[in-house]
Write a protein that holds these residues in place. Structure first.
Motif, mmCIF file in Angstrom:
data_model
loop_
_atom_site.group_PDB
_atom_site.id
_atom_site.type_symbol
_atom_site.label_atom_id
_atom_site.label_comp_id
_atom_site.label_asym_id
_atom_site.label_seq_id
_atom_site.Cartn_x
_atom_site.Cartn_y
_atom_site.Cartn_z
ATOM 1 N N UNK A 1 73.972 14.414 -26.775
ATOM 2 C CA UNK A 1 74.563 13.113 -27.235
ATOM 3 C C UNK A 1 74.043 12.051 -26.251
ATOM 4 N N UNK A 2 74.066 12.373 -25.058
ATOM 5 C CA UNK A 2 73.630 11.109 -23.853
ATOM 6 C C UNK A 2 72.034 10.914 -24.077
ATOM 7 N N UNK A 3 71.338 11.979 -24.584
ATOM 8 C CA UNK A 3 69.819 11.718 -24.589
ATOM 9 C C UNK A 3 69.699 10.854 -25.894
ATOM 10 N N UNK A 4 70.264 10.929 -27.101
ATOM 11 C CA UNK A 4 70.358 10.087 -28.152
ATOM 12 C C UNK A 4 70.809 8.575 -27.846
ATOM 13 N N UNK A 5 71.523 8.540 -27.061
ATOM 14 C CA UNK A 5 72.042 7.364 -26.581
ATOM 15 C C UNK A 5 70.987 6.425 -25.594
ATOM 16 N N UNK B 204 65.540 2.192 -26.172
ATOM 17 C CA UNK B 204 64.235 1.675 -26.492
ATOM 18 C C UNK B 204 63.529 1.123 -25.220
ATOM 19 N N UNK B 205 63.758 1.617 -23.963
ATOM 20 C CA UNK B 205 63.299 0.986 -22.876
ATOM 21 C C UNK B 205 61.960 1.705 -22.533
#
Length: 293
Positions: A271-275, A280-281
């Motif tokens: 879930x953290x990876x999705x966030x 979009x950095x």
């Protein structure tokens, strides 16, 4: 070495815990860990005689067999017992456990898996189990608090729940009240606890865990995700994702410390990876282009 441990002392200690209003669950856990230590001494033929070095050896023995938090739980029981016996010099330090930022994904029960469990229970005509799963997950109560779900509380649409010396009000969703009222009417339960054994006693953790393990296999849910408290964790995550109010959630769950509640709302690493991907950095359009000065 001086003789310290025997069953009479352990029973006196458990009675002392009871008189200090520790929960039955806490007393059972402490008794379990003390019996583990007794067995360790007997296997080493120490006849329940003890010195600090023996306790340190047991600590190392535990480290090779249990998770760090479980080791600390066992040490907490033993250290408390030593203080009760007036031998606090035998107490040992706890393991230093780094705070986990993310919930282990392999143990996190998600909504779809919860729904599969409920639907499988219905398909197998295990109505009590199906309703029990929904009651815990829809209210966030502990398994030990099921005894407060009574016929009378359904009329009030809430229950006064006492745990660890604190009393809180647990409110029921309207749909839950309806299906539980229908259940007690058909089962001819006119008063008292809704969830009981065939002999009329309150369900305990072992009853529920055993049924859930069997259900999980048939529902295709991984075994490490099947334990009653995981339903409470799911309630906490869904509530927090919807309301973002940690303090209010702590009150609902009956936590006196918000830090405890934070454990319930941890997200998985995925879930953290999705966030962070949504941030979009990463400027992917510049891949392969190297600027030189």
């Amino acid at each position: 070495m001086r003789k310290l441990l025997d069953m009479d002392q352990m029973e006196a200690y458990c009675q002392w815990l009871y008189e200090n209003e520790k929960s039955n669950t806490t007393i059972q856990k402490y008794r379990h860990h003390l019996l583990m230590f007794f067995a360790y001494l007997e296997n080493r033929k120490l006849e329940k005689k003890i010195r600090k070095s023996v306790v340190l050896e047991w600590k190392e023995w535990l480290k090779g067999r249990m998770a760090p938090t479980s080791v600390n739980n066992a040490l907490a029981a033993l250290n408390s017992f030593f203080r009760f016996c007036g031998r606090k010099e035998l107490a040992v330090r706890y393991l230093r456990v780094q705070k986990q930022v993310f919930c282990p994904e392999e143990r996190e029960l998600d909504r779809s898996e919860y729904e599969r469990l409920v639907k499988t229970a219905v398909h197998l005509k295990k109505e009590r189990l199906s309703l029990l799963l929904q009651t815990i997950c829809a209210t966030g109560i502990r398994i030990s608090e099921l005894k407060f779900i009574t016929v009378e509380s359904l009329e009030q649409k809430c229950a006064e729940v006492e745990c660890k010396g604190r009393i809180r009000t647990v409110w029921f969703p309207r749909e839950l009240c309806q299906i539980l009222k229908d259940y007690v009417r058909r089962k001819q339960i006119v008063s008292g606890m809704v969830f009981v054994t065939r002999t009329g006693k309150a369900l305990d953790r072992s009853n529920v865990w055993r049924e859930m393990k069997q259900l999980g296999q048939l529902a295709g849910v991984q075994e490490q995700k099947i334990f009653p408290h995981n339903l409470r964790h799911l309630f906490a995550r869904v509530y927090y994702n919807q309301e973002k109010d940690l303090s209010r959630l702590a009150d609902i769950l009956g936590h006196c410390n918000v830090n405890t509640t934070k454990i319930y709302t941890r997200e998985s690493g995925k879930a953290h990876v999705r966030q962070i991907e949504q941030m979009n950095l990463v400027m992917s359009e510049y891949n392969g282009i190297y600027l030189t000065l």
